[in-house]
Design an enzyme around this catalytic site. Sequence first.
Site, PDB file in Angstrom:
ATOM      1  N   SER A 138       0.744  -1.070  -0.009  1.00 22.75           N
ATOM      2  CA  SER A 138       0.052   0.050   0.043  1.00 22.75           C
ATOM      3  C   SER A 138       0.815   1.237  -0.042  1.00 22.75           C
ATOM      4  O   SER A 138       1.918   1.123   0.405  1.00 22.75           O
ATOM      5  CB  SER A 138      -1.017   0.021   1.310  1.00 22.75           C
ATOM      6  OG  SER A 138      -1.488   1.196   1.386  1.00 22.75           O
ATOM      7  N   TYR A 151      -3.005  -0.806  10.438  1.00 21.69           N
ATOM      8  CA  TYR A 151      -2.701  -1.201   9.383  1.00 21.69           C
ATOM      9  C   TYR A 151      -1.569  -0.721   8.777  1.00 21.69           C
ATOM     10  O   TYR A 151      -0.743  -1.523   8.114  1.00 21.69           O
ATOM     11  CB  TYR A 151      -3.746  -0.727   8.316  1.00 21.69           C
ATOM     12  CG  TYR A 151      -3.796  -1.077   7.151  1.00 21.69           C
ATOM     13  CD1 TYR A 151      -4.310  -2.336   6.536  1.00 21.69           C
ATOM     14  CD2 TYR A 151      -3.377   0.030   5.995  1.00 21.69           C
ATOM     15  CE1 TYR A 151      -4.089  -2.520   5.047  1.00 21.69           C
ATOM     16  CE2 TYR A 151      -3.237  -0.067   4.726  1.00 21.69           C
ATOM     17  CZ  TYR A 151      -3.608  -1.478   4.189  1.00 21.69           C
ATOM     18  OH  TYR A 151      -3.726  -1.820   2.939  1.00 21.69           O
TER      19      TYR A 151
END
Length: 331
Positions: A138, A151
């Site tokens: 990401s 996360y």
Amino acid sequence: MSQVVVITGASGGVGRATAKQFGARGDHVALLARGNTGLNAAAEDVRAAGGVPLPIEVDVADPGQVDAAATRVEAEFGPIDVWVNNAFSSVFAPVSRISAEEYRRVTEVSYLGYVHGTQAALWRMRPRGRGAIVQVGSALAHRAIPLQSAYCAAKHAVKGFTEALRCELLHERSGVHVTMVHLPAMNTPQFDWLVNRLPRPAQPVPPVYQPEVAARAIVHAARHPRRREYWVGASTVTTVLGSRFAGGLVDRYLARTGYDSQQCDRTPPADEGNLWRPADGPTGQDHGAHGAFDATARPGSRQWWFSAHRGALIAAGTVAAVLALMWRVSR
């Protein structure tokens, strides 16, 4: 020629779209996730696309389950060619509202799940001297944002783990390759199935892309795994470079905008989150690949097209420059 592909987190979101994309190539696709409803639906997607599915219910936080799944895949399909680590879970909340147990669980799934999958793949690929491991990353592996500390920490950890492993494989002159695909905000069901303690329902930070954009990038990376990492979406490029060259300014910008941009006014999901149990839960709901943001999600990325074809573009540019120079000299 068809390949044997393993995808974790394959029952929904990016994993689901990626499974279908591999299926369209005629591959044998092993689908690893929790919850039978989503897994069975993903298997039907792969079959309808032209692939051969093998759904296996697995909690990637348990290394024994992951290794047993890999053994089953090779027993039924043959040697694994591609392993895609994608499974994750998390909590939308400020640090003060996330418990130690929740941080541990997110780490076990979203970071150690990648470690377990990578090791299961390596134990089988290394002796053969071939194979590709794709880590779905990401932009937040490069730049953490508020309200997603669990996360972001997991994605940073995956990046560090992968970079160390890549060096080891290069040292060994191994034919096994590992690459990362860093994604922008995606229109997936995660914003309905992650634990959310924000005042309003969660949303991806715009611009938002459809999961098929990620799927195409992941399949491309699996076919060209020698490149160390891929950035998908102009927003990913901006995020990575902005953090690299102006981290302090980005801190202040996110402190000002990062709360409202991750929340929206829509009907709150009824689900309590998939941190401790499968997303399809007792209701048996199949969440599919897409989330609630189809109306605004982008179906493609010009940046990704240029990135994926950069070798050909550089070659074409070089040829054009040489021809232009020859033309000028000949005048």
